[in-house]
Design a protein around this motif. Structure first.
Motif, mmCIF file in Angstrom:
data_model
loop_
_atom_site.group_PDB
_atom_site.id
_atom_site.type_symbol
_atom_site.label_atom_id
_atom_site.label_comp_id
_atom_site.label_asym_id
_atom_site.label_seq_id
_atom_site.Cartn_x
_atom_site.Cartn_y
_atom_site.Cartn_z
ATOM 1 N N SER A 109 1.166 -1.003 0.345
ATOM 2 C CA SER A 109 0.095 -0.225 -0.011
ATOM 3 C C SER A 109 1.134 1.302 0.409
ATOM 4 O O SER A 109 2.286 1.408 0.923
ATOM 5 N N ALA A 110 0.425 2.336 -0.770
ATOM 6 C CA ALA A 110 0.476 3.414 -0.592
ATOM 7 C C ALA A 110 -0.007 4.484 0.322
ATOM 8 O O ALA A 110 -1.315 4.598 0.319
ATOM 9 N N GLY A 111 1.462 5.612 0.573
ATOM 10 C CA GLY A 111 0.083 6.574 1.405
ATOM 11 C C GLY A 111 0.566 8.184 1.392
ATOM 12 O O GLY A 111 1.647 8.064 0.807
ATOM 13 N N VAL A 112 -0.127 9.335 2.615
ATOM 14 C CA VAL A 112 -0.205 10.252 2.296
ATOM 15 C C VAL A 112 -0.314 10.276 3.567
ATOM 16 O O VAL A 112 -1.640 10.143 4.355
ATOM 17 N N LEU A 113 0.369 10.871 4.378
ATOM 18 C CA LEU A 113 0.738 11.822 5.964
ATOM 19 C C LEU A 113 0.122 12.851 5.963
ATOM 20 O O LEU A 113 1.495 13.393 5.230
ATOM 21 N N PHE A 114 -0.930 13.340 6.154
ATOM 22 C CA PHE A 114 -0.633 15.100 6.640
ATOM 23 C C PHE A 114 -0.888 15.884 7.939
ATOM 24 O O PHE A 114 -1.521 14.793 8.709
ATOM 25 N N ARG A 131 7.221 4.204 0.399
ATOM 26 C CA ARG A 131 5.995 4.273 -0.514
ATOM 27 C C ARG A 131 5.299 5.325 0.427
ATOM 28 O O ARG A 131 3.337 5.114 0.012
ATOM 29 N N VAL A 132 5.150 6.293 0.981
ATOM 30 C CA VAL A 132 4.322 7.457 1.382
ATOM 31 C C VAL A 132 5.705 9.188 0.902
ATOM 32 O O VAL A 132 6.463 9.168 1.047
ATOM 33 N N ASP A 190 -3.928 24.695 -4.372
ATOM 34 C CA ASP A 190 -2.992 24.357 -5.203
ATOM 35 C C ASP A 190 -2.277 23.384 -5.483
ATOM 36 O O ASP A 190 -2.052 22.874 -6.264
ATOM 37 N N LEU A 191 -2.564 21.942 -4.500
ATOM 38 C CA LEU A 191 -1.505 21.173 -4.634
ATOM 39 C C LEU A 191 -2.342 20.361 -5.390
ATOM 40 O O LEU A 191 -2.457 19.155 -6.149
ATOM 41 N N LEU A 192 -3.495 20.179 -5.199
ATOM 42 C CA LEU A 192 -5.199 19.436 -5.554
ATOM 43 C C LEU A 192 -4.964 20.231 -6.858
ATOM 44 O O LEU A 192 -5.667 19.054 -7.700
ATOM 45 N N ALA A 193 -4.778 21.243 -7.269
ATOM 46 C CA ALA A 193 -4.727 21.050 -8.885
ATOM 47 C C ALA A 193 -4.448 21.372 -10.028
ATOM 48 O O ALA A 193 -3.804 20.574 -10.706
ATOM 49 N N SER A 194 -3.255 20.593 -8.880
ATOM 50 C CA SER A 194 -1.949 20.123 -9.751
ATOM 51 C C SER A 194 -1.430 18.462 -9.104
ATOM 52 O O SER A 194 -0.148 18.033 -9.417
ATOM 53 N N LEU A 195 -2.446 17.587 -8.852
ATOM 54 C CA LEU A 195 -2.709 16.545 -8.132
ATOM 55 C C LEU A 195 -1.580 15.823 -9.059
ATOM 56 O O LEU A 195 -0.838 14.843 -8.873
ATOM 57 N N SER A 196 -1.807 15.816 -10.450
ATOM 58 C CA SER A 196 -2.171 14.657 -11.908
ATOM 59 C C SER A 196 -0.494 15.025 -11.657
ATOM 60 O O SER A 196 -0.060 13.651 -12.527
ATOM 61 N N GLU A 197 0.549 15.830 -11.718
ATOM 62 C CA GLU A 197 1.333 16.009 -11.623
ATOM 63 C C GLU A 197 2.172 16.317 -11.116
ATOM 64 O O GLU A 197 3.617 16.643 -11.066
ATOM 65 N N SER A 198 1.711 16.036 -9.916
ATOM 66 C CA SER A 198 2.804 16.551 -7.737
ATOM 67 C C SER A 198 3.429 14.799 -7.598
ATOM 68 O O SER A 198 3.277 14.439 -8.467
ATOM 69 N N PRO A 199 3.981 15.329 -6.590
ATOM 70 C CA PRO A 199 5.469 13.948 -5.755
ATOM 71 C C PRO A 199 3.746 13.270 -6.071
ATOM 72 O O PRO A 199 3.915 11.748 -5.979
ATOM 73 N N LEU A 200 2.906 13.521 -5.805
ATOM 74 C CA LEU A 200 1.836 12.120 -5.542
ATOM 75 C C LEU A 200 1.323 11.591 -6.372
ATOM 76 O O LEU A 200 1.205 10.525 -5.477
ATOM 77 N N ALA A 201 1.500 11.422 -7.436
ATOM 78 C CA ALA A 201 0.594 10.570 -8.458
ATOM 79 C C ALA A 201 2.016 9.841 -8.964
ATOM 80 O O ALA A 201 1.244 9.411 -9.253
ATOM 81 N N ARG A 202 2.876 10.143 -8.208
ATOM 82 C CA ARG A 202 3.935 8.697 -8.520
ATOM 83 C C ARG A 202 4.057 7.881 -7.080
ATOM 84 O O ARG A 202 4.537 6.911 -7.487
ATOM 85 N N LEU A 203 3.120 8.239 -6.549
ATOM 86 C CA LEU A 203 2.722 7.305 -5.404
ATOM 87 C C LEU A 203 1.831 5.651 -5.302
ATOM 88 O O LEU A 203 1.451 4.541 -5.297
ATOM 89 N N GLY A 204 0.392 6.479 -6.946
ATOM 90 C CA GLY A 204 -0.275 5.629 -6.729
ATOM 91 C C GLY A 204 -0.214 4.285 -8.126
ATOM 92 O O GLY A 204 1.564 4.032 -8.254
#
Length: 225
Positions: free
Chosen positions: A6-11, A163-164, A211-225
């Motif tokens: 699993s991958a994840g994001v810590l806020f 993976r986070v 701002d991060l949401l608007a760029s989500l597909s190009e952000s570092p978060l996109a590479r976690l999927g």
């Protein structure tokens, strides 16, 4: 690392998802004044993100009389509690959390707030239904920039550091994540500038959750999927 791990994001929450940084600054300033500590507001602001165990040493010096420390901390908590019913999420905060969950990422609120404060923050966000785990001050022996709360967040969600990503708004967030070799995507909505966050080692810097949401597909978060 296995292919199906699993991958994840810590806020981080204060200053990252909920607009509290300056409220904390004022609350600490009031608490300090109660006990005759005259600390400039700008200095307090730059220390927000540390827990009280680190913040008092940072602002008052490690050689101080510590006999009133507990009362100062309680004073901050009491002043901050007066704002709970007026807390507001930062732009796009809830939508960003939900978008991460919709991508199949485990979502963790890695906050070092006290349990009552964490409950107020969660009520403000209204995203409990998509959260995998939540931390609080009780989960960490030391606060940021020590990595304790980040390590606990990983353990609670059964996630691996490779993976986070950590999402935060302060230099202390960036440094805490780095101690576990976790990349930190930083937001300037807590009042720390882009250059300072990048200089501390942030993987990328955005203005706020929207701002991060608007760029989500190009952000570092996109590479976690």
């Amino acid at each position: 690392m296995t292919a199906n791990q699993s991958a994840g994001v810590l806020f981080d929450v204060d200053g990252t998802l909920v607009d509290t940084t300056y409220l904390h600054s004022v609350s600490w300033w009031q608490a300090f004044r109660q006990f005759s500590h005259d600390v400039p507001m700008a200095n307090i602001h730059r220390a927000i993100g540390m827990g009280s165990d680190k913040l008092l040493d940072h602002l008052l010096g490690s050689d101080r009389d510590r006999s009133a420390d507990g009362k100062v901390v309680d004073g901050h908590s009491a002043h901050f509690a007066t704002y709970w019913d007026r807390l507001r999420p930062l732009p796009g905060a809830a939508d960003l959390v939900r978008a991460c969950a919709a991508r199949g990422l485990k979502v963790v609120l890695a906050t070092s707030a006290s349990e009552p404060e964490a409950a107020a923050l969660r009520a403000t966000l209204g995203v409990d239904d998509v959260l995998t785990a939540v931390t609080s001050a009780a989960d960490a022996e030391q606060s940021k920039p020590a990595p304790d709360i980040v390590a606990t967040a990983l353990a609670k969600a059964d996630l691996s550091a490779d993976r986070v990503l950590f999402i935060g708004d302060s230099v202390w967030d960036v440094l805490a994540a780095a101690r576990l070799d976790i990349g930190c995507v930083a937001l300037t909505c807590g009042g720390t500038g882009r250059a300072e966050l990048a200089g501390a080692g942030a993987t990328a810097v955005y203005e706020d959750p929207a701002d991060l949401l608007a760029s989500l597909s190009e952000s570092p978060l996109a590479r976690l999927g």
